[in-house]
Design a protein around this motif. Structure first.
Motif, PDB file in Angstrom:
ATOM      1  N   GLY A  43     -13.918 -21.928  30.957  1.00 23.82           N
ATOM      2  CA  GLY A  43     -13.039 -20.933  30.797  1.00 23.82           C
ATOM      3  C   GLY A  43     -11.884 -20.890  31.851  1.00 23.82           C
ATOM      4  O   GLY A  43     -10.703 -20.703  31.660  1.00 23.82           O
ATOM      5  N   GLN A  44     -12.480 -21.462  32.877  1.00 22.42           N
ATOM      6  CA  GLN A  44     -11.134 -21.660  33.942  1.00 22.42           C
ATOM      7  C   GLN A  44     -10.275 -22.756  33.668  1.00 22.42           C
ATOM      8  O   GLN A  44      -8.851 -22.670  33.641  1.00 22.42           O
ATOM      9  N   LEU A  45     -10.840 -24.066  33.060  1.00 20.65           N
ATOM     10  CA  LEU A  45     -10.085 -25.081  32.492  1.00 20.65           C
ATOM     11  C   LEU A  45      -9.037 -24.513  31.396  1.00 20.65           C
ATOM     12  O   LEU A  45      -7.815 -24.751  31.357  1.00 20.65           O
ATOM     13  N   LEU A  46      -9.664 -23.512  30.681  1.00 20.12           N
ATOM     14  CA  LEU A  46      -8.661 -23.028  29.383  1.00 20.12           C
ATOM     15  C   LEU A  46      -7.602 -22.156  29.987  1.00 20.12           C
ATOM     16  O   LEU A  46      -6.463 -22.212  29.504  1.00 20.12           O
ATOM     17  N   ARG A  47      -8.082 -21.362  31.054  1.00 16.57           N
ATOM     18  CA  ARG A  47      -6.980 -20.796  31.801  1.00 16.57           C
ATOM     19  C   ARG A  47      -5.608 -21.397  32.330  1.00 16.57           C
ATOM     20  O   ARG A  47      -4.811 -21.309  32.090  1.00 16.57           O
ATOM     21  N   PHE A  48      -6.267 -22.692  33.021  1.00 17.84           N
ATOM     22  CA  PHE A  48      -5.268 -23.364  33.789  1.00 17.84           C
ATOM     23  C   PHE A  48      -4.410 -24.075  32.399  1.00 17.84           C
ATOM     24  O   PHE A  48      -3.372 -24.274  32.532  1.00 17.84           O
ATOM     25  N   PHE A  52      -8.576 -35.492  47.973  1.00 15.49           N
ATOM     26  CA  PHE A  52      -8.430 -34.520  46.871  1.00 15.49           C
ATOM     27  C   PHE A  52      -9.840 -34.635  46.054  1.00 15.49           C
ATOM     28  O   PHE A  52     -10.309 -35.848  45.972  1.00 15.49           O
ATOM     29  N   PRO A  53     -10.276 -33.847  44.974  1.00 11.80           N
ATOM     30  CA  PRO A  53     -11.522 -33.931  44.371  1.00 11.80           C
ATOM     31  C   PRO A  53     -11.275 -35.072  43.224  1.00 11.80           C
ATOM     32  O   PRO A  53      -9.867 -35.248  42.756  1.00 11.80           O
ATOM     33  N   LEU A  82      -9.502 -28.214  40.000  1.00 10.25           N
ATOM     34  CA  LEU A  82     -10.731 -28.612  41.047  1.00 10.25           C
ATOM     35  C   LEU A  82     -10.012 -27.916  42.255  1.00 10.25           C
ATOM     36  O   LEU A  82     -10.605 -27.021  42.840  1.00 10.25           O
ATOM     37  N   ILE A  83      -8.980 -28.433  42.465  1.00 13.26           N
ATOM     38  CA  ILE A  83      -8.227 -28.031  43.939  1.00 13.26           C
ATOM     39  C   ILE A  83      -8.143 -26.618  44.097  1.00 13.26           C
ATOM     40  O   ILE A  83      -8.152 -25.938  45.167  1.00 13.26           O
ATOM     41  N   THR A 123     -18.968 -29.597  41.182  1.00 11.03           N
ATOM     42  CA  THR A 123     -19.412 -30.320  42.374  1.00 11.03           C
ATOM     43  C   THR A 123     -18.852 -31.685  42.161  1.00 11.03           C
ATOM     44  O   THR A 123     -19.085 -32.447  41.052  1.00 11.03           O
ATOM     45  N   SER A 124     -17.993 -32.110  43.120  1.00  9.80           N
ATOM     46  CA  SER A 124     -17.132 -33.228  43.006  1.00  9.80           C
ATOM     47  C   SER A 124     -17.229 -34.057  44.552  1.00  9.80           C
ATOM     48  O   SER A 124     -17.551 -33.653  45.451  1.00  9.80           O
ATOM     49  N   PHE A 125     -16.889 -35.293  44.234  1.00 10.20           N
ATOM     50  CA  PHE A 125     -16.533 -36.073  45.500  1.00 10.20           C
ATOM     51  C   PHE A 125     -15.314 -36.028  46.063  1.00 10.20           C
ATOM     52  O   PHE A 125     -14.356 -36.023  45.120  1.00 10.20           O
ATOM     53  N   LYS A 126     -15.112 -36.082  47.323  1.00  9.57           N
ATOM     54  CA  LYS A 126     -13.588 -36.253  47.620  1.00  9.57           C
ATOM     55  C   LYS A 126     -13.062 -37.641  47.696  1.00  9.57           C
ATOM     56  O   LYS A 126     -13.894 -38.637  47.994  1.00  9.57           O
ATOM     57  N   SER A 127     -11.942 -37.754  46.979  1.00  4.26           N
ATOM     58  CA  SER A 127     -11.149 -39.118  46.798  1.00  4.26           C
ATOM     59  C   SER A 127     -11.058 -39.828  48.340  1.00  4.26           C
ATOM     60  O   SER A 127     -10.561 -38.976  49.297  1.00  4.26           O
ATOM     61  N   PRO A 128     -11.549 -41.169  48.683  1.00  4.52           N
ATOM     62  CA  PRO A 128     -11.392 -41.554  49.769  1.00  4.52           C
ATOM     63  C   PRO A 128      -9.758 -41.888  49.896  1.00  4.52           C
ATOM     64  O   PRO A 128      -9.473 -42.148  51.360  1.00  4.52           O
ATOM     65  N   TRP A 129      -9.077 -41.885  49.146  1.00  4.79           N
ATOM     66  CA  TRP A 129      -7.747 -42.236  49.321  1.00  4.79           C
ATOM     67  C   TRP A 129      -6.793 -41.051  49.446  1.00  4.79           C
ATOM     68  O   TRP A 129      -5.897 -41.136  50.355  1.00  4.79           O
ATOM     69  N   ASP A 130      -6.986 -40.037  49.026  1.00  7.21           N
ATOM     70  CA  ASP A 130      -6.255 -38.837  49.290  1.00  7.21           C
ATOM     71  C   ASP A 130      -6.935 -37.581  49.756  1.00  7.21           C
ATOM     72  O   ASP A 130      -5.959 -36.424  49.583  1.00  7.21           O
TER      73      ASP A 130
END
Length: 197
Positions: free
Chosen positions: A144-149, A130-131, A161-162, A121-128
């Motif tokens: 596991g997802q982060l290790l895969r990336f 993106f999360p 996150l994107i 769960t993330s906030f959307k950046s007010p500048w671009d």
């Protein structure tokens, strides 16, 4: 299904090259940023750790619990992965230490809108749009997802996150997500915060 316990992580292991001094040791409030951010997290998390490089552990103020990076040279991702290595069954509420405008109300909005079934769960950046990976709740399944990336050569938590199933929230007060990276930004932030007191 039981909702995973929420632990807190202050990311304070960066080299602060643009600031030219340790961003975590700067003081915009009554405490330095490591202590101030840990205190914010402690209102929502039973256990709060401060992510540091191994050589920084001894320099932490009394009362803070260090969590030394075991994934070195990866920037913020290394801190997040090190937290999951310490407790892979927890969700981690991750905050950078360079967010002097962040308030309890904004964190409460994040925690109360948490979606444990998603990767984060993330906030959307007010500048671009993106999360914001460093104001996010990372659920256990993100480990596991982060290790895969990482195995694919991506060490940017924002890219993870994107490209994943996350809950993306509009920040209630967008300017609270402003981070402070340079001496000029620090001077402006100090002045603004003093004017609000």
């Amino acid at each position: 299904m039981a909702v995973p316990v929420l632990r807190g992580l202050v990311l304070a292991g960066g080299r602060s090259e643009r600031m030219q001094t340790d961003k975590g040791a700067l003081q915009y409030h009554d405490l330095d940023q490591r202590q101030h951010t840990a205190a914010l997290l402690a209102e929502f998390c039973p256990d709060v750790r401060v992510s540091v490089r191994p050589d920084q552990s001894a320099d932490l103020p009394a009362g803070l619990q260090p969590l030394s990076d075991t994934f070195l040279g990866l920037g913020p991702l290394g801190g997040i992965l090190s937290a999951f290595q310490a407790d892979p069954n927890a969700a981690w509420l991750v905050l950078a230490c360079d967010l002097p405008f962040l308030t309890r109300d904004t964190l409460e909005h994040l925690v109360s809108n948490r979606q444990p079934a998603r990767m984060a769960t993330s906030f959307k950046s007010p500048w671009d749009e993106f999360p914001e990976p460093l104001v996010s709740i990372w659920e256990p399944r993100s480990y596991g997802q982060l290790l895969r990336f990482l195995s694919l050569g991506y060490s940017c938590p924002r890219k993870a996150l994107i490209n994943s199933d996350i809950e993306l929230l509009a920040p209630p007060v967008p300017e609270e997500l402003r981070n402070v990276n340079t001496p000029e930004e620090r001077a402006a932030a100090t002045q603004e915060l003093e004017q609000r007191r």
